[in-house]
Scaffold this motif. Structure first.
Motif, PDB file in Angstrom:
ATOM      1  N   LEU A   1     -26.705  -4.868  50.255  1.00 48.85           N
ATOM      2  CA  LEU A   1     -27.792  -3.475  50.305  1.00 48.85           C
ATOM      3  C   LEU A   1     -27.011  -2.864  51.157  1.00 48.85           C
ATOM      4  CD1 LEU A   1     -31.082  -5.878  51.484  1.00 48.85           C
ATOM      5  CD2 LEU A   1     -30.278  -4.646  49.509  1.00 48.85           C
ATOM      6  N   GLU A   2     -26.589  -3.232  52.223  1.00 42.61           N
ATOM      7  CA  GLU A   2     -25.484  -1.931  53.190  1.00 42.61           C
ATOM      8  C   GLU A   2     -24.212  -2.267  53.541  1.00 42.61           C
ATOM      9  OE1 GLU A   2     -27.721  -0.231  56.584  1.00 42.61           O
ATOM     10  OE2 GLU A   2     -28.354  -1.937  56.176  1.00 42.61           O
ATOM     11  N   THR A   3     -23.409  -1.872  53.927  1.00 35.52           N
ATOM     12  CA  THR A   3     -22.917  -2.259  55.268  1.00 35.52           C
ATOM     13  C   THR A   3     -23.216  -1.524  56.487  1.00 35.52           C
ATOM     14  OG1 THR A   3     -20.841  -1.785  53.348  1.00 35.52           O
ATOM     15  CG2 THR A   3     -20.362  -1.585  55.979  1.00 35.52           C
ATOM     16  N   ILE A   4     -23.376  -2.794  57.659  1.00 31.77           N
ATOM     17  CA  ILE A   4     -24.218  -2.390  58.503  1.00 31.77           C
ATOM     18  C   ILE A   4     -23.587  -1.843  59.942  1.00 31.77           C
ATOM     19  CG2 ILE A   4     -25.127  -3.136  60.585  1.00 31.77           C
ATOM     20  CD1 ILE A   4     -26.433  -5.634  58.947  1.00 31.77           C
ATOM     21  N   VAL A   5     -22.076  -1.675  60.025  1.00 28.28           N
ATOM     22  CA  VAL A   5     -20.818  -1.171  60.370  1.00 28.28           C
ATOM     23  C   VAL A   5     -19.585  -1.894  59.822  1.00 28.28           C
ATOM     24  CG1 VAL A   5     -21.386  -2.984  62.318  1.00 28.28           C
ATOM     25  CG2 VAL A   5     -20.206  -0.430  62.923  1.00 28.28           C
ATOM     26  N   SER A   6     -18.568  -0.781  60.459  1.00 26.06           N
ATOM     27  CA  SER A   6     -17.659  -1.094  59.783  1.00 26.06           C
ATOM     28  C   SER A   6     -16.351  -0.888  60.666  1.00 26.06           C
ATOM     29  CB  SER A   6     -17.269  -0.395  58.778  1.00 26.06           C
ATOM     30  OG  SER A   6     -17.599   0.694  58.299  1.00 26.06           O
ATOM     31  N   SER A   7     -15.674  -1.520  60.852  1.00 22.98           N
ATOM     32  CA  SER A   7     -14.192  -0.529  62.081  1.00 22.98           C
ATOM     33  C   SER A   7     -13.742   0.753  61.849  1.00 22.98           C
ATOM     34  CB  SER A   7     -12.662  -1.795  62.053  1.00 22.98           C
ATOM     35  OG  SER A   7     -12.652  -2.136  60.528  1.00 22.98           O
ATOM     36  N   SER A   8     -13.442   1.721  62.176  1.00 18.86           N
ATOM     37  CA  SER A   8     -13.267   3.499  62.217  1.00 18.86           C
ATOM     38  C   SER A   8     -12.359   3.871  63.546  1.00 18.86           C
ATOM     39  CB  SER A   8     -14.812   3.373  62.347  1.00 18.86           C
ATOM     40  OG  SER A   8     -15.771   3.746  63.088  1.00 18.86           O
ATOM     41  N   SER A   9     -11.994   4.991  63.652  1.00 13.59           N
ATOM     42  CA  SER A   9     -11.191   5.313  64.700  1.00 13.59           C
ATOM     43  C   SER A   9     -12.948   5.152  65.959  1.00 13.59           C
ATOM     44  CB  SER A   9     -11.574   6.653  64.443  1.00 13.59           C
ATOM     45  OG  SER A   9     -12.553   7.812  63.749  1.00 13.59           O
ATOM     46  N   SER A  10     -13.577   5.051  65.753  1.00  9.31           N
ATOM     47  CA  SER A  10     -14.551   4.889  66.536  1.00  9.31           C
ATOM     48  C   SER A  10     -15.630   3.338  67.354  1.00  9.31           C
ATOM     49  CB  SER A  10     -15.512   5.948  66.565  1.00  9.31           C
ATOM     50  OG  SER A  10     -16.768   5.336  65.603  1.00  9.31           O
ATOM     51  N   VAL A  11     -15.392   2.313  66.115  1.00 11.45           N
ATOM     52  CA  VAL A  11     -15.192   1.449  66.359  1.00 11.45           C
ATOM     53  C   VAL A  11     -14.206   0.404  65.924  1.00 11.45           C
ATOM     54  CG1 VAL A  11     -16.617  -0.519  64.976  1.00 11.45           C
ATOM     55  CG2 VAL A  11     -17.612   1.884  65.186  1.00 11.45           C
ATOM     56  N   PRO A  12     -13.656  -0.402  67.251  1.00 15.53           N
ATOM     57  CA  PRO A  12     -12.399  -1.365  66.688  1.00 15.53           C
ATOM     58  C   PRO A  12     -12.444  -2.276  65.844  1.00 15.53           C
ATOM     59  CG  PRO A  12     -13.098  -1.873  68.538  1.00 15.53           C
ATOM     60  CD  PRO A  12     -14.081  -0.343  68.175  1.00 15.53           C
ATOM     61  N   TYR A  13     -11.584  -2.591  65.405  1.00 13.41           N
ATOM     62  CA  TYR A  13     -11.190  -3.881  64.494  1.00 13.41           C
ATOM     63  C   TYR A  13     -11.789  -5.519  65.006  1.00 13.41           C
ATOM     64  CZ  TYR A  13      -8.915  -7.903  62.412  1.00 13.41           C
ATOM     65  OH  TYR A  13      -8.424  -9.259  61.759  1.00 13.41           O
ATOM     66  N   PHE A  14     -12.726  -5.883  64.482  1.00 10.30           N
ATOM     67  CA  PHE A  14     -13.699  -6.407  65.401  1.00 10.30           C
ATOM     68  C   PHE A  14     -13.363  -8.069  64.693  1.00 10.30           C
ATOM     69  CE2 PHE A  14     -17.025  -3.872  62.839  1.00 10.30           C
ATOM     70  CZ  PHE A  14     -17.514  -5.193  61.863  1.00 10.30           C
ATOM     71  N   THR A  15     -13.481  -9.136  64.920  1.00 11.77           N
ATOM     72  CA  THR A  15     -13.350 -10.555  64.056  1.00 11.77           C
ATOM     73  C   THR A  15     -14.571 -11.334  64.617  1.00 11.77           C
ATOM     74  OG1 THR A  15     -12.014 -11.168  66.545  1.00 11.77           O
ATOM     75  CG2 THR A  15     -11.111 -10.351  64.238  1.00 11.77           C
ATOM     76  N   SER A  16     -15.727 -10.782  65.475  1.00  9.52           N
ATOM     77  CA  SER A  16     -16.907 -11.251  65.286  1.00  9.52           C
ATOM     78  C   SER A  16     -17.943 -10.781  65.687  1.00  9.52           C
ATOM     79  CB  SER A  16     -16.775 -13.081  66.572  1.00  9.52           C
ATOM     80  OG  SER A  16     -17.557 -13.867  66.503  1.00  9.52           O
ATOM     81  N   TYR A  17     -19.188 -11.625  65.702  1.00  9.81           N
ATOM     82  CA  TYR A  17     -19.969 -10.549  65.818  1.00  9.81           C
ATOM     83  C   TYR A  17     -21.666 -11.643  66.156  1.00  9.81           C
ATOM     84  CZ  TYR A  17     -22.375 -11.692  61.432  1.00  9.81           C
ATOM     85  OH  TYR A  17     -22.950 -11.897  59.835  1.00  9.81           O
ATOM     86  N   GLU A  18     -22.332 -10.847  66.994  1.00  5.66           N
ATOM     87  CA  GLU A  18     -23.881 -11.620  67.050  1.00  5.66           C
ATOM     88  C   GLU A  18     -24.194 -10.351  66.708  1.00  5.66           C
ATOM     89  OE1 GLU A  18     -24.485 -14.713  67.191  1.00  5.66           O
ATOM     90  OE2 GLU A  18     -22.718 -15.561  67.177  1.00  5.66           O
ATOM     91  N   PHE A  19     -26.073 -10.783  66.694  1.00  6.08           N
ATOM     92  CA  PHE A  19     -27.471 -10.273  66.745  1.00  6.08           C
ATOM     93  C   PHE A  19     -27.851 -10.575  68.322  1.00  6.08           C
ATOM     94  CE2 PHE A  19     -26.746  -9.829  62.395  1.00  6.08           C
ATOM     95  CZ  PHE A  19     -27.362  -7.924  61.921  1.00  6.08           C
ATOM     96  N   SER A  20     -28.367  -8.957  68.693  1.00  6.67           N
ATOM     97  CA  SER A  20     -29.700  -9.064  69.795  1.00  6.67           C
ATOM     98  C   SER A  20     -30.929 -10.227  69.071  1.00  6.67           C
ATOM     99  CB  SER A  20     -30.106  -8.194  70.504  1.00  6.67           C
ATOM    100  OG  SER A  20     -30.198  -7.023  69.657  1.00  6.67           O
TER     101      SER A  20
ATOM    102  N   LEU B   1     -19.618  -7.416  69.152  1.00  6.48           N
ATOM    103  CA  LEU B   1     -18.541  -7.188  68.512  1.00  6.48           C
ATOM    104  C   LEU B   1     -17.628  -7.781  69.018  1.00  6.48           C
ATOM    105  CD1 LEU B   1     -18.871  -4.103  66.617  1.00  6.48           C
ATOM    106  CD2 LEU B   1     -19.485  -5.960  66.061  1.00  6.48           C
ATOM    107  N   ALA B   2     -16.896  -8.737  68.482  1.00  4.41           N
ATOM    108  CA  ALA B   2     -15.249  -9.171  69.552  1.00  4.41           C
ATOM    109  C   ALA B   2     -13.874  -8.640  69.077  1.00  4.41           C
ATOM    110  CB  ALA B   2     -15.751 -10.800  69.295  1.00  4.41           C
ATOM    111  N   THR B   3     -13.353  -8.031  70.078  1.00  4.85           N
ATOM    112  CA  THR B   3     -11.900  -7.665  69.198  1.00  4.85           C
ATOM    113  C   THR B   3     -11.226  -8.084  70.396  1.00  4.85           C
ATOM    114  OG1 THR B   3     -12.005  -5.349  71.451  1.00  4.85           O
ATOM    115  CG2 THR B   3     -13.386  -5.308  68.697  1.00  4.85           C
ATOM    116  N   SER B   4      -9.877  -8.535  69.705  1.00  3.50           N
ATOM    117  CA  SER B   4      -8.381  -8.460  70.829  1.00  3.50           C
ATOM    118  C   SER B   4      -9.155  -9.998  71.892  1.00  3.50           C
ATOM    119  CB  SER B   4      -8.247  -7.335  71.450  1.00  3.50           C
ATOM    120  OG  SER B   4      -7.792  -6.404  71.096  1.00  3.50           O
TER     121      SER B   4
END
Length: 721
Positions: free
Chosen positions: A79-98, A106-109
């Motif tokens: 349906l869509e890409t909710i969020v992707s890493s970019s210049s403003s969003v760092p590369y992330f390796t995990s996620y959780e919704f509220s 988003l979890a990074t490093s």
């Protein structure tokens, strides 16, 4: 004529699997340990609350890019890409919704601390405004969004903090956290390892309160690990590690009122362990599980968070030990699901809000292996079990009256379900010893397949070129029990010839290695050895899991006695087969398996000619309190149980060839175990081989380490078996 009970083969063959046909390419250690045969999956699947869509994490490590993709259950359309890493969003390796799905964490490093604990940078992404904000400028542990998505609680330097997203204000809730003394909201080393959780705090359902466990480890003995690195002087890691019979952390439970930030302590009759906390749906009530030191008395408390008064909802006792599980589930009215072994097998029980038993939902000589949840509209409970044999897993549903049980999966092997939030659908992950994981969409009421999602076709195609020999599953009659077993024979096996026998096992309490599931990394190594002319066998002896409490708990107070007897007896019985060379029998294992392989070589010195032990326990006196005392009680109470099965107490029994391996920075099974074994063998003037991997922990990996280790072990097997 009555057939021999030795082997009752149940060979799971997949007719459409061309890689089971004769192939010529040999597996290499380089391919096995560089990820060549890794499987594809649906990473970090989350069902959205509407029950119609789900999200998965897409990560490309090569380009360091990641994104969260949304899919429709029914159509399987993206349906869509909710969020992707970019210049403003760092590369992330995990996620959780509220809880309200308005924000993402988003979890990074992320970097590991011990087995489960990590440190990382975390960001909150607002799905409506597309704004991203850092939770903290420093690395933190276990951040958790409040139910309304307005705050994030986390731990830093052993203290709990709460960050208000709108005002960008951070409040420090606890002030007494000190390394190796006081921990707030994060478990100590032994809880993390043996109770299998790290985050020791939790929001209630409306975000008005936060509960946390406080650990006072001041009096817990310290253990140190030297890290040699590449500098002139080594460094030292010092942490609290309670060995069997030693002092444990003093634990206490506290509730924070988020309006006033007042912290109050909960009275729980001075618990020794607090292995689980969980809020009920009513925001004013909390459940707490406590254990005594022997771990044979478990209490489930209900705590009124307004006045901090508690009462016992449920209590379980056992002559051996009571296992802690993650199946406790509160239904809408706070009646609850509980799993227990009290009738001899792990089953599901339904209790009302006062703790009165309403019904036992499942019953029989099989085990519930996972509880998935309850569909209130259909009055159906969903679970995974071993009803189709202890080496298999299937998904089932059952009504609240314990009737109308329905098997929802059809293929023999391992089936696991991810249900949509409203229980309309489930995504089934199916695999077997001959079928890599495949993902399919099913109707939850009928189990009927709706759509195919993902097959590991690329892996199937790749393996089509290799010599892969099917595992032959069977049982072997040993010491009055039919033990589960698999065997891998060499390609082009000729029963008129004789082959060396190489046994693999783990054997720890409640474990399982004989399983109709897809190949793990070591299985490819066993395939390689089979193609080198070895018959590879795995036997799950007494003490292992999924065959009932009596079978599992027979090893209580005697770790290493009955399990070793079973492996020795199995090796002897297998050697009676006309195609086994009884003069060439080897065994290996890692951790508990290394403890076992060492004991087998010594106590079975007329049976085994070779053994490899990686990171073995050599005395349970050296291992941690929670695990060891659960099965052995304390050394003060059970000295003979500790010492009679400790291999460095009888090094003179060594006759065969022995390879001993350990990582110097093992925080779990300390190098001390190997050093004591080495000294005992030296003083007994016994020759052996050994290897220490500098600065490697219990997993002994990183860079070329795994390849080097398995090359060393492979060469040792070829030279000595």
């Amino acid at each position: 004529m009555r057939k021999s009970p030795l082997l009752l083969p149940i060979v799971f063959l997949l007719c459409h699997f061309s890689f089971l046909l004769a192939q010529n390419k040999q597996l290499s250690l380089e391919e096995i340990y560089d990820g060549t045969f890794s499987v594809e999956g649906l990473d970090k699947l989350r069902s959205l609350k509407n029950g119609k869509q789900y999200t998965i994490l897409s990560v490309d490590k090569a380009t360091a890019t990641s994104s969260i993709q949304k899919y429709d259950y029914k159509t399987q359309n993206k349906l869509e890409t909710i969020v992707s890493s970019s210049s403003s969003v760092p590369y992330f390796t995990s996620y959780e919704f509220s809880e309200d799905e308005s924000k993402l964490l988003l979890a990074t490093s992320v970097e590991p601390i011990f087995r489960r604990s990590t440190l990382g940078y975390f960001y909150v992404y607002d799905l409506k405004s597309k704004k991203i904000s850092a939770v903290s400028n420093s690395k933190i542990q276990e951040p958790s969004l409040s139910p309304d998505g307005s705050k994030v609680a986390y731990v830093q330097n052993n203290n709990i903090f709460v960050w208000d997203i709108a005002t960008n204000y951070t409040k420090q809730l606890t002030l007494d956290g000190v390394k190796n003394k006081i921990i707030n909201g994060i478990t100590d080393w032994v809880y993390e390892e043996e109770f299998a959780f790290v985050k020791a705090f939790e929001w209630n359902s409306d975000g008005s309160k936060l509960v946390f466990i406080r650990f006072d480890e001041t009096d817990v003995p310290e253990f140190s690990v030297d890290v040699y690195g590449s500098n002139l002087y080594q460094t030292q890691t010092i942490f609290k590690y309670p060995k069997a019979g030693e002092v444990n952390s003093e634990v206490s439970l506290h509730i924070v009122d988020m309006d006033t930030y007042h912290i109050s302590q909960v009275d729980l009759d001075d618990p020794y362990y607090i292995p689980r906390i969980k809020w009920m749906n009513d925001p004013h009530f909390l459940s707490v599980q406590t254990l005594n030191r022997h771990q044979n008395n478990l209490r489930l408390y209900a705590v009124n968070a307004i006045n901090n008064k508690s009462n016992i909802l449920l209590e379980e006792t056992d002559e051996a030990y009571v296992s802690v599980a993650d199946d406790l589930t509160f239904l809408a009215d706070d009646s609850f699901i509980w799993t227990s072994e009290k009738d001899g097998f792990k089953h599901i029980y339904l209790y009302n809000v006062e703790g009165k038993l309403m019904n036992q939902l499942t019953k029989g000589p099989w085990e519930v292996s996972k509880f998935y949840g309850y569909d209130q509209n259909e009055d159906l409970f969903y679970y995974q079990s071993t009803e189709n044999g202890s080496i298999n897993r299937d998904v089932y549903s059952v009504g609240s009256n314990g009737e109308n049980r329905r098997r929802l999966t059809t293929k023999a092997g391992h089936n696991a379900a991810d249900f949509s939030a409203d229980f309309t659908y489930f995504i089934n992950t199916y695999a077997s010893a001959t079928n890599p994981p495949e993902y399919t969409l099913h109707n939850s009421l009928s189990g009927k397949k709706i759509k195919d999602i993902l097959y590991n076709r690329a892996l199937i195609s790749k393996l089509d070129n290799y010599r892969i020999n099917p595992k032959e599953f069977s049982t072997i009659a040993i010491n009055g029990n039919d033990l589960n077993m698999w065997m891998i024979k060499p390609k082009n096996f000729d029963a008129t010839k004789k082959f060396p026998l190489f046994m693999t096992q783990y054997s720890g309490p409640g474990s399982q290695k004989v399983s109709n599931s897809w190949l793990d990394t070591n299985d490819y190594w066993f395939q390689m050895l089979a193609n080198e002319g070895y018959i590879v066998v795995c036997v799950d002896g007494r003490g292992t899991g999924y065959k009932g409490a009596e079978f599992k708990k027979v090893t209580y107070k005697e770790l290493g006695k009955y399990e070793v007897e079973d492996q020795i007896a199995a090796a002897k019985k297998l050697s009676e087969l006309p195609y086994i060379d009884e003069s060439r029998t080897g065994i290996w294992g890692w951790s508990y398996g290394g403890f076992m392989s060492t004991n087998c070589l010594l106590k079975g010195n007329d049976t085994f000619e070779m053994a490899i032990a990686v990171a073995p326990v050599t005395s349970w006196r050296f291992y941690d309190s929670i695990y060891t005392e659960r099965f052995m009680r304390t050394p003060q109470e059970n000295p003979s149980g500790y010492d009679e099965n400790s291999p460095f107490n009888y090094p003179e029994l060594l006759k065969g060839n022995y390879l001993l391996v350990h990582g110097s920075a093992d925080d779990n099974v300390h190098l001390q175990n190997t050093m004591r074994m080495v000294e005992a063998l030296v003083q007994a003037n016994k020759q052996f081989d050994w290897a220490i991997y500098p600065d490697k922990n219990h997993s002994i990996k990183g860079g070329n380490t795994r390849l080097h280790l398995y090359t060393k072990m492979t060469n040792f097997i070829k030279e000595n078996l």
